[in-house]
Design a protein around this motif. Structure first.
Motif, PDB file in Angstrom:
ATOM      1  N   SER A   4       0.928  -1.211  -0.089  1.00  0.00           N
ATOM      2  CA  SER A   4      -0.013   0.063   0.064  1.00  0.00           C
ATOM      3  C   SER A   4       0.927   1.042  -0.062  1.00  0.00           C
ATOM      4  O   SER A   4       0.607   2.296  -0.653  1.00  0.00           O
ATOM      5  N   GLU A   5       1.929   1.136   0.619  1.00  0.00           N
ATOM      6  CA  GLU A   5       2.952   2.539   0.682  1.00  0.00           C
ATOM      7  C   GLU A   5       3.754   2.525  -0.693  1.00  0.00           C
ATOM      8  O   GLU A   5       3.707   3.750  -1.180  1.00  0.00           O
ATOM      9  N   MET A   6       4.012   1.481  -1.279  1.00  0.00           N
ATOM     10  CA  MET A   6       4.539   1.539  -2.711  1.00  0.00           C
ATOM     11  C   MET A   6       3.538   2.199  -3.358  1.00  0.00           C
ATOM     12  O   MET A   6       3.946   3.275  -4.452  1.00  0.00           O
ATOM     13  N   LYS A   7       2.295   1.717  -3.592  1.00  0.00           N
ATOM     14  CA  LYS A   7       1.368   2.231  -4.394  1.00  0.00           C
ATOM     15  C   LYS A   7       0.955   3.698  -4.237  1.00  0.00           C
ATOM     16  O   LYS A   7       0.968   4.254  -5.116  1.00  0.00           O
ATOM     17  N   SER A   8       1.066   4.143  -3.048  1.00  0.00           N
ATOM     18  CA  SER A   8       0.868   5.513  -2.825  1.00  0.00           C
ATOM     19  C   SER A   8       1.908   6.275  -3.416  1.00  0.00           C
ATOM     20  O   SER A   8       1.643   7.424  -4.046  1.00  0.00           O
ATOM     21  N   LEU A   9       3.144   5.837  -3.087  1.00  0.00           N
ATOM     22  CA  LEU A   9       4.579   6.619  -3.567  1.00  0.00           C
ATOM     23  C   LEU A   9       4.259   6.663  -5.153  1.00  0.00           C
ATOM     24  O   LEU A   9       4.767   7.784  -5.973  1.00  0.00           O
ATOM     25  N   PHE A  10       4.004   5.810  -5.941  1.00  0.00           N
ATOM     26  CA  PHE A  10       3.914   5.670  -7.355  1.00  0.00           C
ATOM     27  C   PHE A  10       2.850   6.756  -7.737  1.00  0.00           C
ATOM     28  O   PHE A  10       2.944   7.143  -8.734  1.00  0.00           O
TER      29      PHE A  10
END
Length: 157
Positions: A53-59
């Motif tokens: 979820s954190e990766m998705k938000s950063l992308f």
């Protein structure tokens, strides 16, 4: 910024580590430890593992979206890698293959075995273990986060 390098209909493929359900992380989740790294990973240069979820938000903040993904290294890949690493370390003692870095010694011997070994008695178990490791993707790839992830990114609309 990866978004600047990406052509209009281009794609980016990424294979990276993530905070998931790897064997070593289960204890952290059970005992509610705040640590995301396993023992010794700071010494290997890891700072933190991001959740999916954190990766998705950063992308998304960078103007990219995840078009497709597969979680990896959940159960089977970690078990098979441990077996292959230990077999390779054992074989390295007989082949007099020595490295200063004991962690990479097994990987180095595995690569030598994969490239040079012709004996079916050695190659068949290595190949079988490699196929077993892909059960993570087949069985859990879309719903259970592992230690690693394959990501296919595109520009957000």
């Amino acid at each position: 910024n990866l978004n600047k390098l990406l052509k209009k209909n281009g794609r980016i493929l990424i294979f990276t580590s993530q905070y998931g359900y790897g064997i070593g992380l289960w204890a952290n989740r059970i005992f509610r430890s705040k640590r995301r790294l396993k023992k010794g990973e700071e010494n290997e240069g890891h700072l933190n593992w991001l959740k999916f979820s954190e990766m998705k938000s950063l992308f998304n903040k960078s103007g990219l979206e995840i078009e497709d993904y597969y979680h990896y290294s959940i159960i089977f890949q970690q078990i098979t890698d441990a077996i292959k690493d230990n077999l390779a370390r054992f074989a390295s003692k007989f082949r007099k293959k020595r490295n200063i870095d004991s962690i990479r010694q097994g990987q180095s011997v595995k690569e030598d075995l994969r490239r040079k070994e012709r004996s079916p008695l050695i190659m068949l178990p290595l190949k079988l273990l490699s196929y077993i490791s892909y059960l993570d993707i087949i069985l859990f790839g879309k719903w259970l986060p592992g230690e690693s992830i394959f990501l296919k990114l595109k520009k957000s609309k």
